[in-house]
Write a protein that holds these residues in place. Structure first.
Motif, PDB file in Angstrom:
ATOM      1  N   LEU A  42      48.053  21.028  31.386  1.00  0.00           N
ATOM      2  CA  LEU A  42      49.428  21.472  31.187  1.00  0.00           C
ATOM      3  C   LEU A  42      50.412  20.329  31.386  1.00  0.00           C
ATOM      4  O   LEU A  42      50.136  19.370  32.113  1.00  0.00           O
ATOM      5  CB  LEU A  42      49.775  22.589  32.177  1.00  0.00           C
ATOM      6  CG  LEU A  42      48.958  23.884  32.085  1.00  0.00           C
ATOM      7  CD1 LEU A  42      49.350  24.831  33.213  1.00  0.00           C
ATOM      8  CD2 LEU A  42      49.164  24.545  30.728  1.00  0.00           C
ATOM      9  N   PRO A  43      51.594  20.404  30.761  1.00  0.00           N
ATOM     10  CA  PRO A  43      52.636  19.411  31.021  1.00  0.00           C
ATOM     11  C   PRO A  43      53.158  19.554  32.447  1.00  0.00           C
ATOM     12  O   PRO A  43      53.005  20.605  33.078  1.00  0.00           O
ATOM     13  CB  PRO A  43      53.716  19.752  29.992  1.00  0.00           C
ATOM     14  CG  PRO A  43      53.499  21.194  29.682  1.00  0.00           C
ATOM     15  CD  PRO A  43      52.013  21.411  29.770  1.00  0.00           C
ATOM     16  N   GLU A  44      53.784  18.480  32.949  1.00  0.00           N
ATOM     17  CA  GLU A  44      54.236  18.502  34.336  1.00  0.00           C
ATOM     18  C   GLU A  44      55.212  19.640  34.603  1.00  0.00           C
ATOM     19  O   GLU A  44      55.193  20.246  35.680  1.00  0.00           O
ATOM     20  CB  GLU A  44      54.880  17.172  34.718  1.00  0.00           C
ATOM     21  CG  GLU A  44      55.294  17.131  36.186  1.00  0.00           C
ATOM     22  CD  GLU A  44      55.795  15.770  36.648  1.00  0.00           C
ATOM     23  OE1 GLU A  44      55.043  14.795  36.507  1.00  0.00           O
ATOM     24  OE2 GLU A  44      56.929  15.702  37.166  1.00  0.00           O
ATOM     25  N   SER A  45      56.065  19.963  33.656  1.00  0.00           N
ATOM     26  CA  SER A  45      57.024  21.053  33.861  1.00  0.00           C
ATOM     27  C   SER A  45      56.310  22.364  34.169  1.00  0.00           C
ATOM     28  O   SER A  45      56.721  23.122  35.066  1.00  0.00           O
ATOM     29  CB  SER A  45      57.904  21.222  32.624  1.00  0.00           C
ATOM     30  OG  SER A  45      57.119  21.457  31.466  1.00  0.00           O
ATOM     31  N   ALA A  46      55.221  22.636  33.459  1.00  0.00           N
ATOM     32  CA  ALA A  46      54.462  23.860  33.696  1.00  0.00           C
ATOM     33  C   ALA A  46      53.700  23.787  35.016  1.00  0.00           C
ATOM     34  O   ALA A  46      53.562  24.797  35.724  1.00  0.00           O
ATOM     35  CB  ALA A  46      53.492  24.111  32.541  1.00  0.00           C
ATOM     36  N   ILE A  47      53.219  22.599  35.353  1.00  0.00           N
ATOM     37  CA  ILE A  47      52.493  22.413  36.611  1.00  0.00           C
ATOM     38  C   ILE A  47      53.410  22.686  37.796  1.00  0.00           C
ATOM     39  O   ILE A  47      53.043  23.395  38.748  1.00  0.00           O
ATOM     40  CB  ILE A  47      51.929  20.982  36.695  1.00  0.00           C
ATOM     41  CG1 ILE A  47      50.843  20.774  35.635  1.00  0.00           C
ATOM     42  CG2 ILE A  47      51.366  20.702  38.087  1.00  0.00           C
ATOM     43  CD1 ILE A  47      50.445  19.324  35.456  1.00  0.00           C
ATOM     44  N   VAL A  48      54.616  22.141  37.748  1.00  0.00           N
ATOM     45  CA  VAL A  48      55.557  22.347  38.845  1.00  0.00           C
ATOM     46  C   VAL A  48      55.978  23.807  38.927  1.00  0.00           C
ATOM     47  O   VAL A  48      56.119  24.365  40.019  1.00  0.00           O
ATOM     48  CB  VAL A  48      56.772  21.415  38.689  1.00  0.00           C
ATOM     49  CG1 VAL A  48      57.827  21.715  39.750  1.00  0.00           C
ATOM     50  CG2 VAL A  48      56.329  19.957  38.789  1.00  0.00           C
ATOM     51  N   LEU A  92      51.127  13.429  38.720  1.00  0.00           N
ATOM     52  CA  LEU A  92      50.600  14.451  39.620  1.00  0.00           C
ATOM     53  C   LEU A  92      49.074  14.531  39.644  1.00  0.00           C
ATOM     54  O   LEU A  92      48.489  14.756  40.718  1.00  0.00           O
ATOM     55  CB  LEU A  92      51.196  15.822  39.272  1.00  0.00           C
ATOM     56  CG  LEU A  92      52.694  15.980  39.572  1.00  0.00           C
ATOM     57  CD1 LEU A  92      53.135  17.409  39.259  1.00  0.00           C
ATOM     58  CD2 LEU A  92      53.013  15.639  41.022  1.00  0.00           C
ATOM     59  N   PRO A  93      48.367  14.367  38.513  1.00  0.00           N
ATOM     60  CA  PRO A  93      46.902  14.356  38.610  1.00  0.00           C
ATOM     61  C   PRO A  93      46.394  13.276  39.557  1.00  0.00           C
ATOM     62  O   PRO A  93      45.408  13.483  40.275  1.00  0.00           O
ATOM     63  CB  PRO A  93      46.453  14.104  37.173  1.00  0.00           C
ATOM     64  CG  PRO A  93      47.562  14.657  36.346  1.00  0.00           C
ATOM     65  CD  PRO A  93      48.816  14.334  37.104  1.00  0.00           C
ATOM     66  N   TYR A  94      47.062  12.138  39.566  1.00  0.00           N
ATOM     67  CA  TYR A  94      46.692  11.067  40.495  1.00  0.00           C
ATOM     68  C   TYR A  94      46.966  11.502  41.929  1.00  0.00           C
ATOM     69  O   TYR A  94      46.139  11.277  42.833  1.00  0.00           O
ATOM     70  CB  TYR A  94      47.481   9.807  40.153  1.00  0.00           C
ATOM     71  CG  TYR A  94      47.278   8.659  41.120  1.00  0.00           C
ATOM     72  CD1 TYR A  94      46.222   7.775  40.966  1.00  0.00           C
ATOM     73  CD2 TYR A  94      48.148   8.478  42.199  1.00  0.00           C
ATOM     74  CE1 TYR A  94      46.030   6.725  41.855  1.00  0.00           C
ATOM     75  CE2 TYR A  94      47.962   7.431  43.094  1.00  0.00           C
ATOM     76  CZ  TYR A  94      46.899   6.560  42.914  1.00  0.00           C
ATOM     77  OH  TYR A  94      46.718   5.533  43.812  1.00  0.00           O
TER      78      TYR A  94
END
Length: 290
Positions: A42-48, A92-94
């Protein structure tokens, strides 16, 4: 490799000082496998948004997450329309890596026409990881600066000076030219980590700015007398309302007279988003003039 106008550059380097994989207790630990899967799809916006729907992942209360949700969503809407930021790969994956990384990672905002006289901000993220909206917000207000955002797990309160120095060296090598001493800026947990690094190596930085953090008691006497340090906190923070913030700043001013502080009226821990204009105006006063 040449850098284009207002580019966001992803920089890595070999290191033995990266953060270990994050550890959580239930219920957050039960959510971690699903969250890591989302990080890769997912894109970061969806992850957050997902993280804010499960506040324990970020050590937030439901009320805090509810307040953050629309503010962060608006920031990601702006990111999606930004030529420089819309295609940037999330860190964020890192930050939530399952294995101990063997490389360091930083995202670097490089303004158009950057040279050896361009101001440099080195920003340590708060608890939860290196969110892209941190850098996007800083670039919106300090876009004439090189903005270095190292990623360091989810808790930068323990970031090492070695990791930060490696990061600065890696950025200088990528740019291919000398840089000014960076302003060391830390948010929340990153503010505590920044205090530790600054007191160990004050000669490496132009000054220290802490956002939503205070000088740790055991570091007060380690600040050099000529230290340029500034602290900004929300007026509703527990450490402000208790008087502890004023006491620590008062003690630090006796040891380092150039210390500055500001309290954002009627603001809690998230004033960077809720009181952006006032916060950025104060930060601008504290930054060195170009």
């Amino acid at each position: 490799m040449s850098l284009c106008a207002d580019e966001v550059v992803r920089i890595t380097w070999k290191t033995a000082h990266a953060a270990p994989p994050p550890e959580f207790r239930p219920p957050a630990s039960d959510l971690l496998p699903m969250f890591r899967l989302a990080l890769n799809t997912l894109p970061e916006s969806a992850i957050v948004a997902l993280a804010l729907s499960q506040p324990s992942l970020l050590s937030l209360t439901p009320a805090q997450a509810a307040k953050m949700r629309p503010l962060v969503a608006e920031r990601y809407t702006q990111i999606s329309s930004s030529p420089a930021y819309s295609g940037v790969e999330s860190a964020l994956p890192y930050c939530f890596a399952e294995k101990h990384p063997l490389e360091g990672l930083a995202l670097v905002h490089v303004p158009d026409g950057a040279d050896a006289r361009t101001p440099v901000l080195l920003f340590l993220h708060g608890y939860g990881g290196s969110f892209l909206w941190y850098q996007h917000l800083l670039a919106e207000h300090f876009g004439n600066s090189i903005i270095i955002c190292p990623a360091y797990g989810i808790n930068t309160s323990t970031i090492s000076g070695e990791y930060v120095e490696e990061c600065v060296q890696a950025v200088g090598a990528r740019l291919g030219r000398p840089m000014l001493k960076p302003v060391l800026m830390g948010l929340s947990a990153g503010g505590f980590g920044a205090c530790d690094i600054y007191t160990r190596h004050p000669e490496r930085f132009d000054r220290l700015i802490c956002i939503a953090a205070y000088p740790p008691e055991d570091l007060l006497e380690k600040f050099p007398r000529v230290a340029k340090a500034a602290f900004i906190a929300g007026g509703e923070e527990h450490f402000v309302k208790s008087g502890d913030f004023a006491r620590r700043i008062g003690k630090l001013r006796q040891l380092a007279p150039l210390t500055q502080q500001f309290t954002v009226p009627q603001a809690d821990h998230f004033f960077l988003l809720t009181h952006t204009a006032l916060t950025m105006a104060r930060l601008r006063e504290w930054l060195p003039r170009p």
